[in-house]
Design a protein around this motif. Sequence first.
Motif, PDB file in Angstrom:
ATOM      1  N   PHE A 158       0.836  -1.193   0.000  1.00 30.90           N
ATOM      2  CA  PHE A 158       0.000   0.000   0.000  1.00 30.90           C
ATOM      3  C   PHE A 158       0.877   1.252   0.000  1.00 30.90           C
ATOM      4  CE2 PHE A 158      -3.199  -2.923   1.880  1.00 30.90           C
ATOM      5  CZ  PHE A 158      -4.182  -2.748   0.917  1.00 30.90           C
ATOM      6  N   THR A 159       0.595   2.166  -0.908  1.00 31.46           N
ATOM      7  CA  THR A 159       1.284   3.464  -0.980  1.00 31.46           C
ATOM      8  C   THR A 159       0.219   4.551  -1.075  1.00 31.46           C
ATOM      9  OG1 THR A 159       1.476   3.163  -3.370  1.00 31.46           O
ATOM     10  CG2 THR A 159       3.393   2.587  -2.027  1.00 31.46           C
ATOM     11  N   PRO A 160      -0.217   5.105   0.058  1.00 30.45           N
ATOM     12  CA  PRO A 160      -1.285   6.122   0.031  1.00 30.45           C
ATOM     13  C   PRO A 160      -0.890   7.341  -0.794  1.00 30.45           C
ATOM     14  CG  PRO A 160      -0.889   5.325   2.275  1.00 30.45           C
ATOM     15  CD  PRO A 160       0.224   4.797   1.419  1.00 30.45           C
ATOM     16  N   ILE A 185      -9.330  -3.286   5.764  1.00 25.99           N
ATOM     17  CA  ILE A 185      -9.763  -2.533   4.582  1.00 25.99           C
ATOM     18  C   ILE A 185      -9.966  -1.072   4.930  1.00 25.99           C
ATOM     19  CG2 ILE A 185     -11.599  -2.322   2.875  1.00 25.99           C
ATOM     20  CD1 ILE A 185     -12.043  -5.323   3.100  1.00 25.99           C
ATOM     21  N   THR A 186     -10.558  -0.801   6.085  1.00 24.54           N
ATOM     22  CA  THR A 186     -10.798   0.588   6.502  1.00 24.54           C
ATOM     23  C   THR A 186      -9.491   1.337   6.701  1.00 24.54           C
ATOM     24  OG1 THR A 186     -12.835  -0.130   7.588  1.00 24.54           O
ATOM     25  CG2 THR A 186     -11.964   2.033   8.194  1.00 24.54           C
ATOM     26  N   GLN A 187      -8.495   0.656   7.304  1.00 25.05           N
ATOM     27  CA  GLN A 187      -7.208   1.303   7.542  1.00 25.05           C
ATOM     28  C   GLN A 187      -6.512   1.686   6.237  1.00 25.05           C
ATOM     29  OE1 GLN A 187      -5.150  -1.550   9.966  1.00 25.05           O
ATOM     30  NE2 GLN A 187      -5.967  -0.751  11.890  1.00 25.05           N
ATOM     31  N   HIS A 188      -6.718   0.899   5.197  1.00 21.76           N
ATOM     32  CA  HIS A 188      -6.047   1.150   3.916  1.00 21.76           C
ATOM     33  C   HIS A 188      -7.021   1.657   2.866  1.00 21.76           C
ATOM     34  CE1 HIS A 188      -3.512  -1.964   5.939  1.00 21.76           C
ATOM     35  NE2 HIS A 188      -2.543  -1.164   5.515  1.00 21.76           N
ATOM     36  N   ARG A 189      -8.078   2.291   3.297  1.00 21.32           N
ATOM     37  CA  ARG A 189      -9.104   2.731   2.353  1.00 21.32           C
ATOM     38  C   ARG A 189      -8.563   3.762   1.360  1.00 21.32           C
ATOM     39  NH1 ARG A 189     -15.155   5.044   3.891  1.00 21.32           N
ATOM     40  NH2 ARG A 189     -15.857   5.326   1.722  1.00 21.32           N
ATOM     41  N   GLN A 190      -7.753   4.685   1.851  1.00 21.43           N
ATOM     42  CA  GLN A 190      -7.219   5.716   0.962  1.00 21.43           C
ATOM     43  C   GLN A 190      -6.348   5.111  -0.132  1.00 21.43           C
ATOM     44  OE1 GLN A 190      -4.965   8.733   2.975  1.00 21.43           O
ATOM     45  NE2 GLN A 190      -4.586   9.928   1.120  1.00 21.43           N
ATOM     46  N   ALA A 191      -5.505   4.147   0.239  1.00 19.34           N
ATOM     47  CA  ALA A 191      -4.653   3.501  -0.763  1.00 19.34           C
ATOM     48  C   ALA A 191      -5.479   2.664  -1.723  1.00 19.34           C
ATOM     49  CB  ALA A 191      -3.599   2.642  -0.072  1.00 19.34           C
ATOM     50  N   LEU A 205     -11.592  -1.443 -13.234  1.00 15.81           N
ATOM     51  CA  LEU A 205     -12.455  -1.412 -12.055  1.00 15.81           C
ATOM     52  C   LEU A 205     -11.887  -0.428 -11.044  1.00 15.81           C
ATOM     53  CD1 LEU A 205     -12.902  -5.285 -11.508  1.00 15.81           C
ATOM     54  CD2 LEU A 205     -14.343  -3.776 -12.899  1.00 15.81           C
ATOM     55  N   ARG A 206     -12.776   0.245 -10.320  1.00 14.64           N
ATOM     56  CA  ARG A 206     -12.383   1.121  -9.210  1.00 14.64           C
ATOM     57  C   ARG A 206     -13.220   0.786  -7.990  1.00 14.64           C
ATOM     58  NH1 ARG A 206      -9.021   5.626 -10.473  1.00 14.64           N
ATOM     59  NH2 ARG A 206      -9.144   6.024  -8.227  1.00 14.64           N
ATOM     60  N   MET A 207     -12.680   1.086  -6.815  1.00 19.67           N
ATOM     61  CA  MET A 207     -13.372   0.802  -5.559  1.00 19.67           C
ATOM     62  C   MET A 207     -14.611   1.681  -5.449  1.00 19.67           C
ATOM     63  SD  MET A 207     -11.793   1.028  -1.722  1.00 19.67           S
ATOM     64  CE  MET A 207     -12.767   0.637  -0.278  1.00 19.67           C
TER      65      MET A 207
END
Length: 523
Positions: A158-160, A185-191, A205-207
């Motif tokens: 992960f690289t925010p 998932i919540t902790q890495h939501r931005q990434a 696809l995008r989140m």
Amino acid sequence: MPVTDPSPPGGRKTRWWHHPWVKGGWVAAMALLIAWLVIPMYARGEYLFAMVTLILTGTGVYLFTNRRAYAWRYVYPGVAGMGLFVLFPLICTVAIAFTNYSSVHQLTYERARAVLLDRQLLSGTPYDFSLYPDGGQWRLVLTDPDGGGTLVTPSFSFTPGTERTLPLSRSDGPPAGERGTLRSITQHRQALSGLTLQLPDGTRLRMSSLRQFSRLRPLYIPGAGETLTDSGTGTVYRPNPATGFYQAVTANGGFGDDKLSPGYTVSVGWKNFLRVLQDQGIRQPFLAIFIWTLLFSFFTVIATVAIGMVLACVVQWEALKGRAVYRLLLILPYAVPSFISILIFKGLFNQSFGEINLMLQALFGIQPAWFNNPELARLMLVVVNSWLGYPYMMILCMGLLKSISDDLYEASAMDGAGPFQNFFLITLPLLIKPLTPLMIASFAFNFNNFVLIQLLTNGGPDRIGTATPAGYTDLLVSYTYRIAFEGGGGQDFGLAAAIATLIFLLVGGLAVLNLKASRMKFD
């Protein structure tokens, strides 16, 4: 045996740096440098900057490699600096004044269209996903809603704050190990929001939620001519050269009110200048601010010259003891940075806690509202600016007083003249003439004294009922700044550039008039 003179004709030895190969290498290196500067500018659409860079650097290389242009080598740096830092910004400002350039019209048409075509829309049946740890890294596992099995990404970290594209490959099942929790998932939501997943068939696809990824499709589809069609609503948009926006097309082929942002820059001709003259919400504050700018500059010049001249005469008075100490103390305001002095005065004039109001309250029982009353705010500006400017005039007058012959004062003393007669009949006439050019320069400087207004009053108190932000203490330069950076509904750089052009013409015209009035001639 004859001796051969190794010197070339004329008796000069050729230096190694004048060798043709060395000169050729230097020219080649400069050509590569110019290409390295110009080509990226041109590729990004910065044609004007690319052209200016090419002209300046190309001219410099020519002058420093051609012996016939040797004399121009000494003039070129100054001419290039004047062109780059004076003429080029002036030309750009005038050019912007004829456009609709603003915070919503910053891009070219091609760039604005490209931005709109790059916008994507989430659509279709979403893909459920899970997050699996993989040896210190992570893998995403998606379930195909159409029954196509499981899709897995390669391992990644992960690289925010960065955008990444990861390919998806089909798999027989999820990887071994325990699935990540919703907390992971919540902790890495931005990434995760910055990830784009690409299916084997090229679909991206995008989140779209904490548990799902959705298909991406273009939001706007190009159509016939230059039109764009909203893929969600079917609305057709067409560029409107009059407004610089893509606007919705009505049934009768006209333009509707719906606009797409960002807009693009278009030429508007004299519209910005006509707004200053015809729009009541702009013309009224513009004229009032122009008159106040003239008065502020005039009274400041008169006050600083008068105070500086009188104090110069006082500290030059031979009968005054401790003249060196007084001279030092009076010059101190000039040694302190002006922004510090302005901020100190801002505290001194504070209505509730300032020392000036505390003294006025103790002596006369009044507490003037310096920052809320237009007349008092203007008086405060003149007072503060006089304090900042008188040391300069005093230093000039001290030097000019040395040039006045003592014989004049001795002759006037024999005629029975007093100090006041000496000042008005000898000192003032002999000082005012050499001071005239400096007074004109001081007038032009105070005409554009942005720092004082910005730090002390910020243009306030504000005027009511104007189409643009304007205050009673605004000068034209601060009024232009507020239009450019504080205007509501989009910073109007085009209008600000038009007013800046008018300021340039006004200051130039006033300088010429002052010079003619003082009977000075251009050589």
